[in-house]
Design an enzyme around this catalytic site. Structure first.
Site, PDB file in Angstrom:
ATOM      1  N   GLY A 116       3.611 -15.588   7.636  1.00  0.00           N
ATOM      2  CA  GLY A 116       3.025 -15.184   8.905  1.00  0.00           C
ATOM      3  C   GLY A 116       4.060 -14.882   9.978  1.00  0.00           C
ATOM      4  CG  ASN A 163      -0.621  -1.089   7.349  1.00  0.00           C
ATOM      5  OD1 ASN A 163       0.230  -1.974   7.362  1.00  0.00           O
ATOM      6  ND2 ASN A 163      -1.500  -0.933   8.315  1.00  0.00           N
ATOM      7  CB  ALA A 191      28.132  45.183  -0.541  1.00  0.00           C
ATOM      8  NE  ARG A 209      -2.819  -1.717   3.123  1.00  0.00           N
ATOM      9  CZ  ARG A 209      -3.284  -1.693   4.372  1.00  0.00           C
ATOM     10  NH1 ARG A 209      -4.075  -0.724   4.770  1.00  0.00           N
ATOM     11  NH2 ARG A 209      -2.939  -2.636   5.232  1.00  0.00           N
TER      12      ARG A 209
HETATM   13  C1  UD1 Z   1      -0.542  -8.920  13.730  1.00  0.00           C
HETATM   14  C2  UD1 Z   1      -1.037  -9.817  14.859  1.00  0.00           C
HETATM   15  C3  UD1 Z   1      -2.308  -9.217  15.462  1.00  0.00           C
HETATM   16  C4  UD1 Z   1      -2.026  -7.809  15.943  1.00  0.00           C
HETATM   17  C5  UD1 Z   1      -1.458  -6.975  14.805  1.00  0.00           C
HETATM   18  C6  UD1 Z   1      -0.997  -5.627  15.329  1.00  0.00           C
HETATM   19  C7  UD1 Z   1      -0.412 -12.069  14.229  1.00  0.00           C
HETATM   20  C8  UD1 Z   1      -0.860 -13.359  13.656  1.00  0.00           C
HETATM   21  N1  UD1 Z   1      -1.314 -11.126  14.335  1.00  0.00           N
HETATM   22  O1  UD1 Z   1      -1.561  -8.973  12.711  1.00  0.00           O
HETATM   23  O2  UD1 Z   1      -2.740 -10.013  16.575  1.00  0.00           O
HETATM   24  O3  UD1 Z   1      -3.213  -7.232  16.432  1.00  0.00           O
HETATM   25  O4  UD1 Z   1      -0.305  -7.618  14.221  1.00  0.00           O
HETATM   26  O5  UD1 Z   1      -0.643  -4.801  14.272  1.00  0.00           O
HETATM   27  O6  UD1 Z   1       0.740 -11.939  14.597  1.00  0.00           O
HETATM   28  N2  UD1 Z   1       5.722  -9.942   8.972  1.00  0.00           N
HETATM   29  C9  UD1 Z   1       6.876 -10.587   8.616  1.00  0.00           C
HETATM   30  N3  UD1 Z   1       6.775 -11.849   8.135  1.00  0.00           N
HETATM   31  C10 UD1 Z   1       5.600 -12.486   7.986  1.00  0.00           C
HETATM   32  C11 UD1 Z   1       4.433 -11.803   8.359  1.00  0.00           C
HETATM   33  C12 UD1 Z   1       4.519 -10.531   8.852  1.00  0.00           C
HETATM   34  O7  UD1 Z   1       7.974 -10.051   8.715  1.00  0.00           O
HETATM   35  O8  UD1 Z   1       5.594 -13.625   7.550  1.00  0.00           O
HETATM   36  C13 UD1 Z   1       5.799  -8.573   9.482  1.00  0.00           C
HETATM   37  C14 UD1 Z   1       5.101  -7.610   8.563  1.00  0.00           C
HETATM   38  O9  UD1 Z   1       6.033  -6.996   7.694  1.00  0.00           O
HETATM   39  C15 UD1 Z   1       4.524  -6.606   9.517  1.00  0.00           C
HETATM   40  C16 UD1 Z   1       4.323  -7.375  10.808  1.00  0.00           C
HETATM   41  O10 UD1 Z   1       5.126  -8.535  10.697  1.00  0.00           O
HETATM   42  O11 UD1 Z   1       5.441  -5.575   9.770  1.00  0.00           O
HETATM   43  C17 UD1 Z   1       2.871  -7.701  11.096  1.00  0.00           C
HETATM   44  O12 UD1 Z   1       2.363  -8.542  10.086  1.00  0.00           O
HETATM   45  P1  UD1 Z   1       0.889  -8.436   9.559  1.00  0.00           P
HETATM   46  O13 UD1 Z   1       0.647  -9.496   8.565  1.00  0.00           O
HETATM   47  O14 UD1 Z   1       0.598  -7.059   9.172  1.00  0.00           O
HETATM   48  O15 UD1 Z   1       0.101  -8.793  10.888  1.00  0.00           O
HETATM   49  P2  UD1 Z   1      -1.384  -8.431  11.192  1.00  0.00           P
HETATM   50  O16 UD1 Z   1      -2.253  -9.237  10.310  1.00  0.00           O
HETATM   51  O17 UD1 Z   1      -1.552  -6.979  11.207  1.00  0.00           O
END
Ligand code: UD1
Ligand code: CA
Length: 453
Positions: free
Chosen positions: A78, A225, A378, A15
């Site tokens: 994840g 984001n 100047a 985004r």
């Molecule tokens: C996550 C939490 C959620 C919390 C929220 C707060 C989990 C499963 N959920 O959700 O409970 O309320 O954050 O913002 O943890 N990232 C990686 N590798 C990955 C996945 C993510 O480095 O495989 C990083 C992303 O770049 C990001 C952060 O981790 O900076 C969070 O990941 P994102 O997928 O946005 O988590 P949420 O779904 O927001």
């Protein structure tokens, strides 16, 4: 207790619509991920792990100086998957704190509150209650108010969706338990991801104490984001910094119109007018006054110096009681002794200007050593560049340089010398000499003006 700190920065950040990794976008003049690394480094016994994936080369290169253990997550599956990749590098004892590269304003004081509660049998969660919890994982508690699980938005029941207390994502887990929990994670959920948050239910099951800590303010746990959220956090940080400056005794004519991209240190009774930008390390002495629209970068300003509007100062040192601007430009290597004056449309570079010396109008002074009490008329220019090399101009104490003088370097003007206006000086002027280096004026009597044909 020793501490592993994992900073997640593998996400796509689509985004942002950017060619650069999201976490490299800046807040307060430094990349978000560098802010988090800086905060994390301040914690005692910290061992840093940086998880990179999307545009990971950029992130790795930009963070090299932190000496973090960089772990690649090429196909992010994840937050739990991210931690699993770090698992082999975690220390046997101690605990692991998980932070996010796109949550830049987290404070060390909040993390310290968490680490203070950490034991080999305690999991510490940073949670916050939000009026609108949409999108976040919900904190599920039992009848005794003990945390038993985190449920992601997409997996939550209607009654769970009504819970206002949410997971900020930041958690601190004891390594002795964490290894087993991570190994047991599955991706059997709505997003087909390995959720780090699933370790909470495992901790509850294993009888590990789950305690919660809250941040001082919402901005600390706000993630970025898109560029709208980036701008909102920028404003929030600038607001916080302005408040701190005022608490430390600086007057800001408008705290909403100051930008500090780095560190600004102010003495007592500093006054800053609107729209000033401070970059890098800037130190202002007592009683310094700064007019509107000034840009100061990596500089030291002495007590009671006045900087008038639209002045730019870069990599320079300014003494006490100097008077600079309006519209002055001090470029790198400028050093002003006390009581020096630099006026409008004057540019200096690698120039030492002695005590009480004045360069008041329309000048370029480069590669110059100037003594005390020199008056530069100047339009005076140091011709420091012959097209290939730079050369030095030396002007001793008490010299008077007439307006519109060109000083062709290398050249010296000795103590007490005077240079006539309009001179082009190509050789040394001796002590107390008057140098005249221009065509003599000729006046012709009864000059017949041309007549139109
Ligand atoms: C996550 C939490 C959620 C919390 C929220 C707060 C989990 C499963 N959920 O959700 O409970 O309320 O954050 O913002 O943890 N990232 C990686 N590798 C990955 C996945 C993510 O480095 O495989 C990083 C992303 O770049 C990001 C952060 O981790 O900076 C969070 O990941 P994102 O997928 O946005 O988590 P949420 O779904 O927001
Ligand atoms: Ca997700």
């Amino acid at each position: 207790m020793t501490q592993d700190i994992v900073i997640l920065a593998a996400g796509k950040g689509s985004r942002m619509k950017s060619a650069f990794s999201k976490v490299l976008h800046k807040v307060g003049g430094s990349a978000m991920v560098r802010r988090v690394l800086t905060t994390a480094s301040a914690l005692p016994n910290a061992k840093l792990h940086l998880v990179v994936g999307h545009q990971g080369d950029q992130v790795e290169a930009s963070c090299q100086d932190f000496m973090a253990n960089v772990v690649w997550q090429n196909d992010p599956q994840g937050t739990g998957d991210a931690l699993r990749r770090v698992a082999p590098y975690l220390q046997d004892n101690g605990a692991t704190l998980t932070l996010y590269g796109d949550v830049p304003l987290i404070r060390a004081s909040t993390l310290e509150k968490m680490t203070a509660l950490s034991t080999p049998n305690t999991l510490v969660l940073l949670t916050i209650s939000l009026d609108n919890p949409t999108g976040y994982g919900r904190i599920v508690r039992d009848e005794q108010n003990k945390v038993v699980a985190i449920v992601e938005q997409k997996d939550a029941t209607d009654s769970q969706l009504a819970i206002k207390e949410v997971n900020t994502g930041i958690l601190l887990a004891p390594n002795s338990h964490l290894q087993g929990w991570l190994a047991a994670l599955t991706n059997n959920n709505a997003q087909g991801e390995y959720y780090l948050t699933d370790v909470i239910a495992m901790a509850a099951r294993d009888g590990v104490d789950i305690v919660t800590v809250h941040p001082e303010n919402e901005a600390e746990v706000a993630g970025v984001n898109d560029r709208i959220q980036l701008a909102a956090l920028e404003r929030e940080l600038q607001h916080q910094q302005a408040i701190t400056l005022m608490q430390n005794g600086a007057t800001l004519f408008d705290p909403a119109r100051i930008d500090i991209r780095g560190e600004l240190t102010t003495g007592q009774d500093v006054i800053i007018d609107v729209n000033c930008v401070f970059e890098g390390n800037v130190v202002l002495g007592n009683g310094v006054e700064i007019g509107p629209n000034c840009h100061l970068k990596n500089c030291l300003i002495g007590d009671n110096t006045i900087i008038k509007s639209n002045t730019m100062i870069d990599e320079s040192e300014v003494g006490d009681a100097c008077d600079i601007g309006p519209f002055a430009r001090l470029r790198p290597g400028t050093v002003l002794a006390n009581n020096a004056k630099i006026g409008n449309f004057v540019e200096t570079k690698k120039a030492l200007i002695g005590e009480g010396s004045k360069v008041n109008h329309l000048s370029y002074i480069g590669d110059t050593e100037m003594g005390a009490n020199v008056n530069v008329g100047a339009g005076t220019i140091t011709c420091n560049y012959d097209g290939v090399n730079k050369h030095k101009t030396q002007v001793a104490d008490n010299v008077f340089i007439g307006s519109n003088t060109s000083l062709v370097a290398p050249v010296q003007v000795a103590e007490g010398a005077t240079i006539a206006a309009g001179s082009t000086i190509t050789k040394r002027v001796g002590e107390k000499q008057l140098a005249f280096a221009r065509a003599r004026q000729t006046n012709k009597d009864n000059w017949p003006r041309p007549i139109k044909k």
